[in-house]
Design a protein around this motif. Sequence first.
Motif, PDB file in Angstrom:
ATOM      1  N   TYR A 105       1.139  -0.999  -0.385  1.00 16.90           N
ATOM      2  CA  TYR A 105      -0.016  -0.369   0.000  1.00 16.90           C
ATOM      3  C   TYR A 105       0.782   0.911   0.322  1.00 16.90           C
ATOM      4  O   TYR A 105       1.681   1.333   0.812  1.00 16.90           O
ATOM      5  CB  TYR A 105      -1.061   0.087   1.202  1.00 16.90           C
ATOM      6  N   LEU A 106       0.794   2.459  -0.905  1.00 17.62           N
ATOM      7  CA  LEU A 106       1.639   3.388  -1.597  1.00 17.62           C
ATOM      8  C   LEU A 106       0.401   5.034  -0.458  1.00 17.62           C
ATOM      9  O   LEU A 106      -0.992   4.840  -1.089  1.00 17.62           O
ATOM     10  CB  LEU A 106       1.576   3.682  -2.156  1.00 17.62           C
ATOM     11  N   ALA A 130       4.678   7.493   2.346  1.00 21.26           N
ATOM     12  CA  ALA A 130       4.507   5.687   3.631  1.00 21.26           C
ATOM     13  C   ALA A 130       3.939   4.553   2.459  1.00 21.26           C
ATOM     14  O   ALA A 130       3.323   5.268   1.287  1.00 21.26           O
ATOM     15  CB  ALA A 130       2.951   6.022   4.674  1.00 21.26           C
ATOM     16  N   VAL A 131       4.642   3.849   2.999  1.00 20.26           N
ATOM     17  CA  VAL A 131       4.318   2.337   2.332  1.00 20.26           C
ATOM     18  C   VAL A 131       4.195   1.229   3.906  1.00 20.26           C
ATOM     19  O   VAL A 131       4.209   1.270   4.688  1.00 20.26           O
ATOM     20  CB  VAL A 131       5.078   1.882   1.648  1.00 20.26           C
ATOM     21  N   SER A 132       2.978   0.371   3.192  1.00 22.00           N
ATOM     22  CA  SER A 132       2.917  -0.430   4.213  1.00 22.00           C
ATOM     23  C   SER A 132       2.816  -1.659   3.472  1.00 22.00           C
ATOM     24  O   SER A 132       1.347  -1.650   2.503  1.00 22.00           O
ATOM     25  CB  SER A 132       1.511  -0.014   5.169  1.00 22.00           C
ATOM     26  N   THR A 133       2.675  -2.612   4.428  1.00 19.79           N
ATOM     27  CA  THR A 133       2.968  -4.263   3.666  1.00 19.79           C
ATOM     28  C   THR A 133       1.501  -4.937   4.219  1.00 19.79           C
ATOM     29  O   THR A 133       0.613  -5.384   3.317  1.00 19.79           O
ATOM     30  CB  THR A 133       3.743  -5.661   3.644  1.00 19.79           C
ATOM     31  N   LYS A 134       0.942  -4.533   5.931  1.00 17.17           N
ATOM     32  CA  LYS A 134      -0.706  -4.826   6.326  1.00 17.17           C
ATOM     33  C   LYS A 134      -1.053  -4.364   5.745  1.00 17.17           C
ATOM     34  O   LYS A 134      -2.600  -4.372   5.732  1.00 17.17           O
ATOM     35  CB  LYS A 134       0.263  -5.402   7.194  1.00 17.17           C
ATOM     36  N   CYS A 139      -3.035   8.192   8.558  1.00 11.06           N
ATOM     37  CA  CYS A 139      -4.245   7.406   8.343  1.00 11.06           C
ATOM     38  C   CYS A 139      -4.267   6.093   7.884  1.00 11.06           C
ATOM     39  O   CYS A 139      -3.673   5.413   6.728  1.00 11.06           O
ATOM     40  CB  CYS A 139      -5.328   7.816   8.028  1.00 11.06           C
ATOM     41  N   LEU A 140      -4.043   4.845   8.703  1.00  8.18           N
ATOM     42  CA  LEU A 140      -3.914   3.732   8.575  1.00  8.18           C
ATOM     43  C   LEU A 140      -5.287   2.750   8.900  1.00  8.18           C
ATOM     44  O   LEU A 140      -6.004   3.044   9.685  1.00  8.18           O
ATOM     45  CB  LEU A 140      -3.068   2.360   9.406  1.00  8.18           C
TER      46      LEU A 140
END
Length: 182
Positions: free
Chosen positions: A64-65, A77-81, A176-177
Motif C-alpha cells: 500500500y502506498l 508512506a508504504v505498508s505491507t499490511k 491514517c491506517l
Amino acid sequence: MEEDFKYASHFKRTERQQQSLLGACMGKILASSFTETHPLDWKVLRKNRNIPILSSDKKNDPIYLSISHSQDQVLVAVSTKYNIGIDIEIMKPTRDIGRIIGMITPHISETLPKTMDELYVIWTQFESYYKVSGYAQLPALPRHINSHISSLVTKNNQISHIFWGSKKEHAHISLCLSTCSI
C-alpha cells in the motif's frame, strides 16, 4: 514509467507533476529496499477507488502506498499490511482559508475549528482518511495538535482506523491506517 507520467499529468502545475513522480519513485525505492527487488520491478496501480498500490510480478502481495506534497515537501508512506493515507500541509498566511473550510465543513460532524492549528489538523486528517477510504464523509475525529495516536472504533468495538498526527514548525502531518480490508 509511462503510467506514472500519465497520472502526474492530471496536475496543472509542473512542480506538482514533478512531486507526484518523485513520490512514485520514492515508493518504489522503499518497496524494493525491504523486498530484495529492484525499484523498476514495481508499478503503481490505481484501481479500487483510485487508491495507489505498488505491485510487482516478483512479489505476490501488494504494498500500500500514499503520497502527499505541499510546497517543497514530499511525503511517502508504504505498508505491507494496512492501507495507508498520509497528508502534509504547510501553513501559508496567503492560503484561502474560506475555501478550505468550505471544502471540509460539509464532511465534519463537529463544530468549526477555532484556531488555524485546529483547521490544519482537521484538514490533514480529512485528507489522510480520504486517501485510505476513498470516502469524503469524515467521521468525528479528535483534534490533536501535538504528536498523538488515536483510533476510530466501529459499532462492534473493532478498531477501523488508526491516526497519527504531528506538527513540526509550520507543517501539519496526519497518517491514517485502515485495519479493514479494501
